[in-house]
Design a protein around this motif. Structure first.
Motif, PDB file in Angstrom:
ATOM      1  N   ARG A   4       0.833  -1.199   0.000  1.00  0.00           N
ATOM      2  CA  ARG A   4       0.000   0.000   0.000  1.00  0.00           C
ATOM      3  C   ARG A   4       0.869   1.250   0.000  1.00  0.00           C
ATOM      4  O   ARG A   4       1.896   1.308   0.681  1.00  0.00           O
ATOM      5  N   PHE A   5       0.407   2.276  -0.731  1.00  0.00           N
ATOM      6  CA  PHE A   5       1.171   3.513  -0.835  1.00  0.00           C
ATOM      7  C   PHE A   5       0.230   4.715  -0.745  1.00  0.00           C
ATOM      8  O   PHE A   5      -0.824   4.730  -1.382  1.00  0.00           O
ATOM      9  N   TYR A   6       0.658   5.700   0.030  1.00  0.00           N
ATOM     10  CA  TYR A   6      -0.081   6.954   0.154  1.00  0.00           C
ATOM     11  C   TYR A   6       0.409   7.942  -0.898  1.00  0.00           C
ATOM     12  O   TYR A   6       1.613   8.080  -1.138  1.00  0.00           O
ATOM     13  N   ASP A   7      -0.523   8.644  -1.519  1.00  0.00           N
ATOM     14  CA  ASP A   7      -0.157   9.710  -2.457  1.00  0.00           C
ATOM     15  C   ASP A   7      -1.264  10.765  -2.424  1.00  0.00           C
ATOM     16  O   ASP A   7      -2.435  10.442  -2.637  1.00  0.00           O
ATOM     17  N   ASP A   8      -0.899  11.994  -2.160  1.00  0.00           N
ATOM     18  CA  ASP A   8      -1.873  13.067  -1.958  1.00  0.00           C
ATOM     19  C   ASP A   8      -2.309  13.658  -3.297  1.00  0.00           C
ATOM     20  O   ASP A   8      -1.854  14.723  -3.706  1.00  0.00           O
ATOM     21  N   ALA A  23       6.087   8.411  -3.229  1.00  0.00           N
ATOM     22  CA  ALA A  23       5.586   7.078  -3.569  1.00  0.00           C
ATOM     23  C   ALA A  23       6.387   6.467  -4.710  1.00  0.00           C
ATOM     24  O   ALA A  23       6.711   5.273  -4.692  1.00  0.00           O
ATOM     25  N   SER A  24       6.714   7.280  -5.723  1.00  0.00           N
ATOM     26  CA  SER A  24       7.490   6.776  -6.868  1.00  0.00           C
ATOM     27  C   SER A  24       8.867   6.292  -6.426  1.00  0.00           C
ATOM     28  O   SER A  24       9.338   5.226  -6.862  1.00  0.00           O
ATOM     29  N   HIS A  25       9.513   7.055  -5.556  1.00  0.00           N
ATOM     30  CA  HIS A  25      10.841   6.657  -5.068  1.00  0.00           C
ATOM     31  C   HIS A  25      10.766   5.349  -4.294  1.00  0.00           C
ATOM     32  O   HIS A  25      11.610   4.454  -4.478  1.00  0.00           O
ATOM     33  N   HIS A  26       9.761   5.237  -3.433  1.00  0.00           N
ATOM     34  CA  HIS A  26       9.626   4.029  -2.620  1.00  0.00           C
ATOM     35  C   HIS A  26       9.384   2.803  -3.495  1.00  0.00           C
ATOM     36  O   HIS A  26       9.993   1.749  -3.297  1.00  0.00           O
ATOM     37  N   ILE A  27       8.502   2.960  -4.477  1.00  0.00           N
ATOM     38  CA  ILE A  27       8.168   1.827  -5.352  1.00  0.00           C
ATOM     39  C   ILE A  27       9.329   1.458  -6.267  1.00  0.00           C
ATOM     40  O   ILE A  27       9.710   0.285  -6.390  1.00  0.00           O
ATOM     41  N   GLY A  28       9.894   2.484  -6.931  1.00  0.00           N
ATOM     42  CA  GLY A  28      10.896   2.213  -7.960  1.00  0.00           C
ATOM     43  C   GLY A  28      12.305   2.039  -7.446  1.00  0.00           C
ATOM     44  O   GLY A  28      13.045   1.163  -7.943  1.00  0.00           O
ATOM     45  N   LYS A  29      12.712   2.852  -6.458  1.00  0.00           N
ATOM     46  CA  LYS A  29      14.098   2.837  -6.004  1.00  0.00           C
ATOM     47  C   LYS A  29      14.323   1.955  -4.780  1.00  0.00           C
ATOM     48  O   LYS A  29      15.331   1.266  -4.682  1.00  0.00           O
ATOM     49  N   ALA A  34       8.158  -3.636 -10.303  1.00  0.00           N
ATOM     50  CA  ALA A  34       8.244  -3.607 -11.765  1.00  0.00           C
ATOM     51  C   ALA A  34       6.872  -3.460 -12.402  1.00  0.00           C
ATOM     52  O   ALA A  34       5.831  -3.602 -11.738  1.00  0.00           O
ATOM     53  N   GLU A  35       6.867  -3.183 -13.695  1.00  0.00           N
ATOM     54  CA  GLU A  35       5.623  -3.104 -14.457  1.00  0.00           C
ATOM     55  C   GLU A  35       4.825  -4.398 -14.290  1.00  0.00           C
ATOM     56  O   GLU A  35       5.382  -5.495 -14.325  1.00  0.00           O
ATOM     57  N   GLY A  36       3.526  -4.258 -14.086  1.00  0.00           N
ATOM     58  CA  GLY A  36       2.663  -5.415 -13.908  1.00  0.00           C
ATOM     59  C   GLY A  36       2.427  -5.800 -12.465  1.00  0.00           C
ATOM     60  O   GLY A  36       1.514  -6.587 -12.174  1.00  0.00           O
ATOM     61  N   ASP A  37       3.209  -5.245 -11.538  1.00  0.00           N
ATOM     62  CA  ASP A  37       3.006  -5.546 -10.119  1.00  0.00           C
ATOM     63  C   ASP A  37       1.720  -4.868  -9.623  1.00  0.00           C
ATOM     64  O   ASP A  37       1.430  -3.726  -9.977  1.00  0.00           O
ATOM     65  N   SER A  55       4.294   1.735 -15.592  1.00  0.00           N
ATOM     66  CA  SER A  55       5.656   2.063 -16.009  1.00  0.00           C
ATOM     67  C   SER A  55       6.463   2.536 -14.819  1.00  0.00           C
ATOM     68  O   SER A  55       5.934   3.109 -13.871  1.00  0.00           O
ATOM     69  N   VAL A  56       7.772   2.271 -14.882  1.00  0.00           N
ATOM     70  CA  VAL A  56       8.706   2.715 -13.855  1.00  0.00           C
ATOM     71  C   VAL A  56       9.874   3.388 -14.555  1.00  0.00           C
ATOM     72  O   VAL A  56      10.589   2.761 -15.337  1.00  0.00           O
ATOM     73  N   SER A  57      10.026   4.688 -14.309  1.00  0.00           N
ATOM     74  CA  SER A  57      11.139   5.432 -14.895  1.00  0.00           C
ATOM     75  C   SER A  57      12.035   5.959 -13.787  1.00  0.00           C
ATOM     76  O   SER A  57      11.769   5.752 -12.601  1.00  0.00           O
ATOM     77  N   LYS A  58      13.090   6.669 -14.162  1.00  0.00           N
ATOM     78  CA  LYS A  58      13.991   7.220 -13.151  1.00  0.00           C
ATOM     79  C   LYS A  58      13.300   8.270 -12.293  1.00  0.00           C
ATOM     80  O   LYS A  58      13.658   8.468 -11.135  1.00  0.00           O
ATOM     81  N   LYS A  59      12.306   8.952 -12.845  1.00  0.00           N
ATOM     82  CA  LYS A  59      11.680  10.065 -12.141  1.00  0.00           C
ATOM     83  C   LYS A  59      10.321   9.735 -11.524  1.00  0.00           C
ATOM     84  O   LYS A  59       9.944  10.341 -10.524  1.00  0.00           O
ATOM     85  N   ALA A  60       9.577   8.821 -12.129  1.00  0.00           N
ATOM     86  CA  ALA A  60       8.207   8.605 -11.651  1.00  0.00           C
ATOM     87  C   ALA A  60       7.710   7.204 -11.968  1.00  0.00           C
ATOM     88  O   ALA A  60       8.229   6.520 -12.857  1.00  0.00           O
ATOM     89  N   VAL A  61       6.680   6.827 -11.218  1.00  0.00           N
ATOM     90  CA  VAL A  61       5.975   5.561 -11.436  1.00  0.00           C
ATOM     91  C   VAL A  61       4.542   5.891 -11.838  1.00  0.00           C
ATOM     92  O   VAL A  61       3.882   6.715 -11.187  1.00  0.00           O
ATOM     93  N   SER A  62       4.061   5.257 -12.909  1.00  0.00           N
ATOM     94  CA  SER A  62       2.672   5.419 -13.343  1.00  0.00           C
ATOM     95  C   SER A  62       1.904   4.144 -13.057  1.00  0.00           C
ATOM     96  O   SER A  62       2.427   3.036 -13.226  1.00  0.00           O
ATOM     97  N   VAL A  63       0.636   4.316 -12.612  1.00  0.00           N
ATOM     98  CA  VAL A  63      -0.187   3.164 -12.272  1.00  0.00           C
ATOM     99  C   VAL A  63      -1.562   3.303 -12.892  1.00  0.00           C
ATOM    100  O   VAL A  63      -2.067   4.415 -13.095  1.00  0.00           O
TER     101      VAL A  63
END
Length: 239
Positions: A4-8, A23-29, A34-37, A55-63
């Motif tokens: 679970r992740f909080y995002d305002d 949230a992106s840093h926690h998920i990706g870094k 990964a994609e599909g999780d 998608s997971v990039s260096k700057k952000a995660v999209s869901v």
């Protein structure tokens, strides 16, 4: 259960959204997901969304937001926990555990026998840190509405505010609390003291403001333990 992740931000089922920096840093870094999780996201305003990482990039995660669950898992009673400033990591522990135990509001107080004093910018930074600790605790325990963490406020000033109808102050040596007086429909303020206890003047001020003194057993609990133990007892009393 998915992570679970909080995002305002405002979420809506069917959207593909880019998560914020934390949230992106926690998920990706940190977790290197990964994609599909599958994950769950919540914004603190009620409910949670089932999501899948697109998608997971260096700057952000999209869901992709796949579905919504309105259950907030809140306790049957809104409880404001007012506790003193506690030194070091023990304050972080108290905030974290009070959140896990279902406190709706947490107020940090300055009392005569506090171990530490915070003012100005230092207090603001600590409040922001404690609010993040509460949010992280919600990510772990399943609550979707984090408690507000406010303060640092002098006890006597706080006692003059518009407080909940039920008011309890934990103080060793008092009579055991009678849970029969609890009302699920009425909010509760729970006041706990510092390591050195409340002064006689503070106790008198609290009682004058309508607080009922009680003890939980015959032992003197540490300042960071008392809120957790009292909340656990409260939920047991309410069944």
């Amino acid at each position: 259960m998915s992570r679970r992740f909080y995002d305002d931000q405002d979420f809506q089922t069917g959207q593909v959204v880019e998560l914020g920096t934390a949230a992106s840093h926690h998920i990706g870094k940190v977790l290197r997901m990964a994609e599909g999780d599958d994950i769950e996201v919540f914004n603190g305003r009620g409910g949670e969304w089932q999501a899948r990482i697109e998608s997971v990039s260096k700057k952000a995660v999209s869901v992709a937001l796949l579905g919504f669950n309105a259950d907030n898992r809140t306790p049957p009673l809104s409880v404001t926990v007012a506790l003193p400033m506690i030194k070091g990591d023990r304050m972080d522990y108290a905030i974290q555990k009070a959140t896990e135990m279902g406190a709706a509001h947490i107020v940090v107080l300055d009392t005569e026998r506090c171990e530490v004093r915070l003012k100005g910018e230092r207090a603001e930074k600590k409040l922001a840190q404690w609010q993040q600790i509460a949010i992280s605790a919600c990510e772990q325990c399943g609550l979707n509405i984090p408690p507000t963490v406010t303060g640092v406020e002098h006890l006597k000033n706080w006692l003059t505010r518009d407080l909940p109808g039920h008011k309890l102050i934990a103080h060793p040596g008092e009579q055991p609390f009678d849970p029969a007086v609890l009302d699920r429909g009425q909010a509760l303020a729970l006041l706990t003291g510092p390591e050195g206890g409340f002064s006689d003047e503070e106790l008198a001020a609290a009682r004058g403001a309508g607080f009922v003194s009680f003890a939980l057993g015959e032992r003197v609990l540490r300042a960071e333990t008392a809120p957790v133990a009292l909340l656990a007892a409260l939920w047991a009393w309410l069944g």
